[in-house]
Design an enzyme around this catalytic site. Structure first.
Site, PDB file in Angstrom:
ATOM      1  N   ARG A 119       0.811  -1.239   0.000  1.00  0.00           N
ATOM      2  CA  ARG A 119       0.000   0.000   0.000  1.00  0.00           C
ATOM      3  C   ARG A 119       0.838   1.280   0.000  1.00  0.00           C
ATOM      4  NH1 ARG A 119      -3.098  -3.098   3.667  1.00  0.00           N
ATOM      5  NH2 ARG A 119      -4.797  -4.085   2.510  1.00  0.00           N
ATOM      6  N   LYS A 141       3.670  11.149 -11.699  1.00  0.00           N
ATOM      7  CA  LYS A 141       2.839  10.247 -12.512  1.00  0.00           C
ATOM      8  C   LYS A 141       3.602   8.944 -12.651  1.00  0.00           C
ATOM      9  CE  LYS A 141      -0.113  13.060 -15.412  1.00  0.00           C
ATOM     10  NZ  LYS A 141      -0.459  13.438 -16.795  1.00  0.00           N
ATOM     11  N   GLU A 183      10.336  16.901 -25.240  1.00  0.00           N
ATOM     12  CA  GLU A 183       9.632  17.337 -24.014  1.00  0.00           C
ATOM     13  C   GLU A 183      10.196  18.686 -23.533  1.00  0.00           C
ATOM     14  OE1 GLU A 183       6.960  15.717 -23.090  1.00  0.00           O
ATOM     15  OE2 GLU A 183       7.234  13.540 -23.219  1.00  0.00           O
ATOM     16  N   LYS A 225       8.097  22.447 -15.021  1.00  0.00           N
ATOM     17  CA  LYS A 225       7.293  21.297 -14.580  1.00  0.00           C
ATOM     18  C   LYS A 225       6.880  21.485 -13.125  1.00  0.00           C
ATOM     19  CE  LYS A 225       5.944  16.766 -14.880  1.00  0.00           C
ATOM     20  NZ  LYS A 225       5.969  15.515 -15.573  1.00  0.00           N
ATOM     21  N   GLU A 237      -9.795  19.376 -13.318  1.00  0.00           N
ATOM     22  CA  GLU A 237     -10.575  20.102 -14.330  1.00  0.00           C
ATOM     23  C   GLU A 237      -9.980  21.470 -14.652  1.00  0.00           C
ATOM     24  OE1 GLU A 237     -13.666  19.042 -15.734  1.00  0.00           O
ATOM     25  OE2 GLU A 237     -12.945  17.145 -14.923  1.00  0.00           O
ATOM     26  N   ARG A 241      -2.329  21.040 -15.488  1.00  0.00           N
ATOM     27  CA  ARG A 241      -1.372  19.946 -15.719  1.00  0.00           C
ATOM     28  C   ARG A 241      -1.615  19.286 -17.077  1.00  0.00           C
ATOM     29  NH1 ARG A 241       1.462  15.676 -11.619  1.00  0.00           N
ATOM     30  NH2 ARG A 241       2.748  14.723 -13.241  1.00  0.00           N
ATOM     31  N   ASN A 245       0.456  17.710 -21.666  1.00  0.00           N
ATOM     32  CA  ASN A 245       0.181  16.663 -22.649  1.00  0.00           C
ATOM     33  C   ASN A 245       0.092  17.189 -24.076  1.00  0.00           C
ATOM     34  OD1 ASN A 245       0.001  14.056 -21.383  1.00  0.00           O
ATOM     35  ND2 ASN A 245      -1.611  14.978 -20.141  1.00  0.00           N
ATOM     36  N   HIS A 248       0.528  14.812 -26.925  1.00  0.00           N
ATOM     37  CA  HIS A 248       0.514  13.439 -26.409  1.00  0.00           C
ATOM     38  C   HIS A 248      -0.715  12.646 -26.862  1.00  0.00           C
ATOM     39  CE1 HIS A 248       3.811  14.974 -24.068  1.00  0.00           C
ATOM     40  NE2 HIS A 248       3.969  13.856 -23.403  1.00  0.00           N
ATOM     41  N   HIS A 252       0.323   9.317 -28.240  1.00  0.00           N
ATOM     42  CA  HIS A 252      -0.041   8.019 -27.660  1.00  0.00           C
ATOM     43  C   HIS A 252      -0.743   7.142 -28.693  1.00  0.00           C
ATOM     44  CE1 HIS A 252       0.042   9.675 -23.264  1.00  0.00           C
ATOM     45  NE2 HIS A 252       1.236   9.401 -23.722  1.00  0.00           N
ATOM     46  N   HIS A 265       8.940   7.446 -27.466  1.00  0.00           N
ATOM     47  CA  HIS A 265       7.880   8.311 -26.940  1.00  0.00           C
ATOM     48  C   HIS A 265       8.099   9.767 -27.403  1.00  0.00           C
ATOM     49  CE1 HIS A 265       4.920   9.910 -24.143  1.00  0.00           C
ATOM     50  NE2 HIS A 265       5.841  10.709 -23.649  1.00  0.00           N
TER      51      HIS A 265
HETATM   52  P1  NAD Z   1      13.438   4.725 -21.779  1.00  0.00           P
HETATM   53  O1  NAD Z   1      13.273   4.617 -20.336  1.00  0.00           O
HETATM   54  O2  NAD Z   1      12.992   3.575 -22.619  1.00  0.00           O
HETATM   55  O3  NAD Z   1      14.967   5.009 -22.096  1.00  0.00           O
HETATM   56  C1  NAD Z   1      15.381   5.131 -23.413  1.00  0.00           C
HETATM   57  C2  NAD Z   1      16.564   4.201 -23.747  1.00  0.00           C
HETATM   58  O4  NAD Z   1      17.760   4.760 -23.211  1.00  0.00           O
HETATM   59  C3  NAD Z   1      16.449   2.818 -23.138  1.00  0.00           C
HETATM   60  O5  NAD Z   1      16.971   1.881 -24.042  1.00  0.00           O
HETATM   61  C4  NAD Z   1      17.337   2.910 -21.912  1.00  0.00           C
HETATM   62  O6  NAD Z   1      17.826   1.672 -21.478  1.00  0.00           O
HETATM   63  C5  NAD Z   1      18.438   3.787 -22.410  1.00  0.00           C
HETATM   64  N1  NAD Z   1      19.160   4.553 -21.425  1.00  0.00           N
HETATM   65  C6  NAD Z   1      18.670   5.161 -20.326  1.00  0.00           C
HETATM   66  N2  NAD Z   1      19.620   5.899 -19.751  1.00  0.00           N
HETATM   67  C7  NAD Z   1      20.743   5.740 -20.482  1.00  0.00           C
HETATM   68  C8  NAD Z   1      22.043   6.268 -20.377  1.00  0.00           C
HETATM   69  N3  NAD Z   1      22.375   7.163 -19.452  1.00  0.00           N
HETATM   70  N4  NAD Z   1      22.961   5.865 -21.284  1.00  0.00           N
HETATM   71  C9  NAD Z   1      22.621   4.997 -22.277  1.00  0.00           C
HETATM   72  N5  NAD Z   1      21.393   4.495 -22.443  1.00  0.00           N
HETATM   73  C10 NAD Z   1      20.458   4.874 -21.543  1.00  0.00           C
HETATM   74  O7  NAD Z   1      12.705   6.003 -22.374  1.00  0.00           O
HETATM   75  P2  NAD Z   1      12.566   7.511 -21.870  1.00  0.00           P
HETATM   76  O8  NAD Z   1      12.524   8.317 -23.105  1.00  0.00           O
HETATM   77  O9  NAD Z   1      13.517   7.849 -20.811  1.00  0.00           O
HETATM   78  O10 NAD Z   1      11.115   7.520 -21.206  1.00  0.00           O
HETATM   79  C11 NAD Z   1       9.968   7.237 -21.959  1.00  0.00           C
HETATM   80  C12 NAD Z   1       8.892   6.770 -21.014  1.00  0.00           C
HETATM   81  O11 NAD Z   1       8.590   7.796 -20.084  1.00  0.00           O
HETATM   82  C13 NAD Z   1       7.598   6.413 -21.704  1.00  0.00           C
HETATM   83  O12 NAD Z   1       7.120   5.199 -21.181  1.00  0.00           O
HETATM   84  C14 NAD Z   1       6.674   7.546 -21.332  1.00  0.00           C
HETATM   85  O13 NAD Z   1       5.329   7.172 -21.283  1.00  0.00           O
HETATM   86  C15 NAD Z   1       7.188   7.920 -19.981  1.00  0.00           C
HETATM   87  N6  NAD Z   1       6.880   9.293 -19.571  1.00  0.00           N
HETATM   88  C16 NAD Z   1       6.326   9.455 -18.349  1.00  0.00           C
HETATM   89  C17 NAD Z   1       6.066  10.727 -17.892  1.00  0.00           C
HETATM   90  C18 NAD Z   1       5.549  10.918 -16.502  1.00  0.00           C
HETATM   91  O14 NAD Z   1       5.155  12.031 -16.177  1.00  0.00           O
HETATM   92  N7  NAD Z   1       5.575   9.908 -15.667  1.00  0.00           N
HETATM   93  C19 NAD Z   1       6.358  11.839 -18.694  1.00  0.00           C
HETATM   94  C20 NAD Z   1       6.909  11.630 -19.942  1.00  0.00           C
HETATM   95  C21 NAD Z   1       7.179  10.332 -20.376  1.00  0.00           C
HETATM   96  N1  GLY Z   2       4.126  14.274 -18.496  1.00  0.00           N
HETATM   97  C1  GLY Z   2       2.839  14.756 -18.163  1.00  0.00           C
HETATM   98  C2  GLY Z   2       2.639  15.046 -16.733  1.00  0.00           C
HETATM   99  O1  GLY Z   2       3.520  14.855 -15.924  1.00  0.00           O
HETATM  100  O2  GLY Z   2       1.579  15.444 -16.361  1.00  0.00           O
END
Ligand code: NAD
Ligand code: GLY
Length: 361
Positions: A119, A141, A183, A225, A237, A241, A245, A248, A252, A265
């Site tokens: 939890r 998130k 981003e 952010k 609403e 925030r 997006n 997005h 998506h 992404h």
């Molecule tokens: P990812 O986590 O897949 O990383 C991208 C690639 O880089 C992977 O192959 C990873 O292993 C590699 N990598 C990571 N760090 C490295 C480093 N220092 N050196 C070499 N390789 C490295 O992708 P991402 O772009 O970091 O994140 C995308 C994800 O984030 C998506 O799932 C998306 O939905 C999510 N996201 C979430 C939020 C949120 O608010 N929570 C916001 C934006 C995106």
């Molecule tokens: N990446 C969108 C959010 O954090 O709300």
């Protein structure tokens, strides 16, 4: 080191960013001292940075490493189960702490594991991609993908600290750096026109991984952010925030249609931001010259400006399951001007259809 405070009452925390922070034991000690620690990482990032991170955790009672497969396609329930099993097998209780070492995929899964294990237990974000350093590690998130939709299962759950070591970007592939820039550019578009201008002038330095430029871009992005999340933590609403997006809803749909991991992404978000900007121009909010600037900066950052070949029906069908939708209408984030975004469901469907069918040159 730069420190930005996210002020959310008893869920407040610091984002610490700078060079060499993985080796700064002081940044970790208060959270890991005499605690059972689980580091969640993946097969790519683990070999690069686990050893360094472990050295900063020497005051922990125990440390386990959970190394997931690398890729968006593994941001799922199976990876989550691997984490739960390792924690249960090692008898980790509610006072244990998780550390996410990796990009947004590792960060989102780890955050959700922390939100749900027993939890809710503590976690720290150590983001290692540009995208995760400027966006996903900040704001709470967390979640996983479902076969039927991106990020459909999740929770709002804030970390105890975000530790951004800019030096990790040295090993990041160029294409991932560009995906992160999508981003970064987003913040300029939705709420910071001065930052947008700075990005126009500095995009080449960023692509060359100039450390001072990266630190500046990360700090300005995290400040944006932080401001948004502080105002509207739970994406209410108020629609504040939700502006994070931009692009997005289209993005998506692209990711889900192609299958997770086919387009990054950030690439899908870039094409989506062009679509949202194109719609904003058609609706008379932004000028053609603004649209050209947006197109040019995304091109300069080596990002796609056209979506892959999806049909109008595919787009509309997938966009119809977006989490933002209201009363059966696809909710979109559009630009009122370059530097100001808003959420709306009130637009002519023909304009959306025209955007989906327009090829940008
Ligand atoms: P990812 O986590 O897949 O990383 C991208 C690639 O880089 C992977 O192959 C990873 O292993 C590699 N990598 C990571 N760090 C490295 C480093 N220092 N050196 C070499 N390789 C490295 O992708 P991402 O772009 O970091 O994140 C995308 C994800 O984030 C998506 O799932 C998306 O939905 C999510 N996201 C979430 C939020 C949120 O608010 N929570 C916001 C934006 C995106
Ligand atoms: N990446 C969108 C959010 O954090 O709300």
């Amino acid at each position: 080191m730069e420190t930005i405070r996210i002020s959310l009452g008893d869920r407040s925390y610091d984002i610490c960013s700078g060079r060499g922070l993985l080796s700064k034991k002081d940044l970790f000690i208060q959270y890991v001292s005499k605690k059972n620690v689980a580091i969640i990482t993946n097969e790519t990032v683990g070999p690069l940075y686990l050893k360094k991170l472990r050295k900063s955790l020497s005051d922990a009672t125990s440390i386990i490493e959970i190394v997931l497969k690398d890729g968006e396609e593994f941001k799922n329930q199976d990876s989550l189960d691997i984490i739960y099993e390792a924690l249960l097998n090692n008898k980790y209780g509610r006072d244990s702490i998780l550390i996410a070492l990796g990009g947004g995929v590792v960060g989102d899964i780890t955050g959700y594991a922390a939100a749900t294990y027993m939890r809710g237990i503590d976690f720290i974000q150590v983001p290692t991609t540009l995208l995760s350093q400027v966006d996903s590690s900040v704001g709470g998130k967390t979640g996983i993908n479902h076969r039927l939709g991106k990020n459909m299962i999740g929770a709002f759950y804030q970390p105890k600290r975000v530790i951004i070591d800019v030096d990790c970007l040295e090993s990041l592939p160029d294409i991932e750096l560009s995906a992160g820039l999508a981003e970064v550019i987003k913040y300029g578009l939705i709420r910071d026109p001065i930052f947008f201008e700075w990005l126009e002038q500095n995009v080449n330095n960023l692509l060359k991984k100039h450390p001072d430029s990266l630190i500046e871009a990360i700090t300005r992005s995290c400040n944006n952010k932080a401001a948004v999340v502080t105002e509207d933590e739970f994406e209410t609403e108020k629609g504040i925030r939700a502006t994070l997006n931009l692009g997005h809803t289209f993005g998506h749909a692209i990711e889900t249609a192609l299958g997770y991991g086919k387009w990054l992404h950030g690439q899908a978000v870039a094409a989506g931001m062009i679509m949202a900007s194109h719609m904003s121009m058609q609706l008379g909010f932004i000028e053609e010259q603004d649209f050209t600037r947006i197109k040019n900066i995304l091109k300069a950052a080596n990002l796609p400006i056209n979506p892959p070949d999806l049909s109008q029906d595919q787009f509309l069908d997938l966009m119809a399951s977006d989490k933002k939708n209201k009363n059966g209408k696809i909710s979109l984030i559009l630009l009122r001007s370059l530097g100001e975004a808003f959420q709306t469901e009130d637009y002519d469907m023909k304009v959306l259809e025209k955007t989906i069918n327009t090829k940008i040159f």
